[in-house]
Design an enzyme around this catalytic site. Structure first.
Site, mmCIF file in Angstrom:
data_model
loop_
_atom_site.group_PDB
_atom_site.id
_atom_site.type_symbol
_atom_site.label_atom_id
_atom_site.label_comp_id
_atom_site.label_asym_id
_atom_site.label_seq_id
_atom_site.Cartn_x
_atom_site.Cartn_y
_atom_site.Cartn_z
ATOM 1 N N HIS A 286 0.840 -1.206 0.000
ATOM 2 C CA HIS A 286 0.000 0.000 0.000
ATOM 3 C C HIS A 286 0.875 1.257 0.000
ATOM 4 C CE1 HIS A 286 -3.164 -2.631 2.144
ATOM 5 N NE2 HIS A 286 -3.648 -2.361 0.950
ATOM 6 N N LYS B 9 -17.023 -7.075 5.018
ATOM 7 C CA LYS B 9 -16.061 -7.990 5.634
ATOM 8 C C LYS B 9 -15.888 -7.644 7.117
ATOM 9 C CE LYS B 9 -13.047 -7.112 1.918
ATOM 10 N NZ LYS B 9 -11.694 -6.845 1.465
ATOM 11 N N ARG C 271 -1.992 -6.376 -8.884
ATOM 12 C CA ARG C 271 -0.834 -7.249 -8.668
ATOM 13 C C ARG C 271 -0.738 -8.401 -9.656
ATOM 14 N NH1 ARG C 271 -2.035 -7.380 -2.297
ATOM 15 N NH2 ARG C 271 -4.072 -7.514 -3.266
ATOM 16 N N SER D 169 -2.635 -7.684 2.593
ATOM 17 C CA SER D 169 -3.081 -7.589 3.995
ATOM 18 C C SER D 169 -3.551 -8.947 4.489
ATOM 19 C CB SER D 169 -4.236 -6.596 4.125
ATOM 20 O OG SER D 169 -3.822 -5.310 3.789
HETATM 21 O O1 PNS Z 1 -8.815 -2.821 -0.116
HETATM 22 P P1 PNS Z 1 -10.041 -3.354 -0.796
HETATM 23 O O2 PNS Z 1 -10.854 -4.180 0.195
HETATM 24 O O3 PNS Z 1 -9.715 -4.103 -2.050
HETATM 25 O O4 PNS Z 1 -10.926 -2.073 -1.227
HETATM 26 C C1 PNS Z 1 -12.187 -2.220 -1.849
HETATM 27 C C2 PNS Z 1 -12.899 -0.857 -2.018
HETATM 28 C C3 PNS Z 1 -12.984 -0.117 -0.699
HETATM 29 C C4 PNS Z 1 -12.117 0.010 -2.998
HETATM 30 C C5 PNS Z 1 -14.323 -1.126 -2.607
HETATM 31 O O5 PNS Z 1 -14.950 -2.113 -1.852
HETATM 32 C C6 PNS Z 1 -15.207 0.110 -2.644
HETATM 33 O O6 PNS Z 1 -14.957 1.033 -3.372
HETATM 34 N N1 PNS Z 1 -16.279 0.113 -1.817
HETATM 35 C C7 PNS Z 1 -17.187 1.221 -1.714
HETATM 36 C C8 PNS Z 1 -18.592 0.847 -2.171
HETATM 37 C C9 PNS Z 1 -18.737 1.037 -3.654
HETATM 38 O O7 PNS Z 1 -18.524 2.101 -4.202
HETATM 39 N N2 PNS Z 1 -19.140 -0.054 -4.342
HETATM 40 C C10 PNS Z 1 -19.292 -0.118 -5.758
HETATM 41 C C11 PNS Z 1 -17.960 -0.476 -6.400
HETATM 42 S S1 PNS Z 1 -18.216 -1.113 -8.005
#
Ligand code: PNS
Length: 169
Positions: A21, A45, A94, A132
């Site tokens: 990150h 989660k 990745r 993570s």
């Molecule tokens: O670190 P992560 O868990 O891969 O991050 C995922 C994240 C936070 C980027 C994604 O879950 C997100 O943007 N959530 C917010 C809700 C949202 O906008 N959902 C529609 C996405 S298509």
């Protein structure tokens, strides 16, 4: 023409922040004038660290770093980006499975708000295997996470492990 300041959002769970990150955020900071590291608050989660702890660790890592701010967000990412007047979302990719999942998310976000562009950033060759999820697993099983996460996170994981070991006795 006056340069319009470019704000980019680096969203994620950061549970906890890893060297991967940090690499991604530093790369984003080289590309954009201001980077907002945005921690999702309402994830489906079950988190390992509380949002407050994750934000505290990120703030510690980036304290005094001009152009990088740490914040939280709930709801849709595109709504948060719009509220912050950011037109760019930065995600690290990745490998191939992640590329598939990230492309799906980027296209869905584009459908929700076509003004926001998702930029995929290639990780450093030295941190591209760090996640993570694996860090949490290694820490829970008593392995060393030195070099996989910033030192502050090594300490916090050790505290977590001591607490859970104490609960077992
Ligand atoms: O670190 P992560 O868990 O891969 O991050 C995922 C994240 C936070 C980027 C994604 O879950 C997100 O943007 N959530 C917010 C809700 C949202 O906008 N959902 C529609 C996405 S298509």
């Amino acid at each position: 023409m006056a340069h319009e300041s470019q704000v980019a959002i680096v969203p994620g769970s950061f549970d906890p922040v890893t060297v991967g990150h940090v690499d991604l955020i530093e790369r984003a900071a080289r590309l954009f004038d201001r980077v907002i590291v945005a921690v999702l608050t309402n994830s489906a989660k079950q988190p390992f660290f509380s949002v407050e702890d994750r934000v505290a660790m990120l703030c510690d890592v980036f304290k005094g770093r001009a152009g990088i701010d740490v914040d939280t967000f709930g709801g849709l990412l595109v709504d948060y980006a719009r509220a912050k007047q950011a037109r760019v979302v930065v995600r690290g990719v990745r490998g191939v499975p992640e590329f598939d999942a990230e492309t799906q998310m980027a296209l869905m976000n584009r459908r929700l708000n076509p003004d926001i562009e998702t930029v995929f950033v290639t990780p450093s060759e030295t941190t591209g295997y760090v996640s993570s999820h694996l860090v949490r697993e290694i820490a829970a099983l008593g392995g060393s996470v030195d070099g996989l996460v910033p030192p502050i996170v090594v300490d916090r994981l050790a505290v977590r492990r001591r607490k859970s070991t104490l609960r077992q006795v």
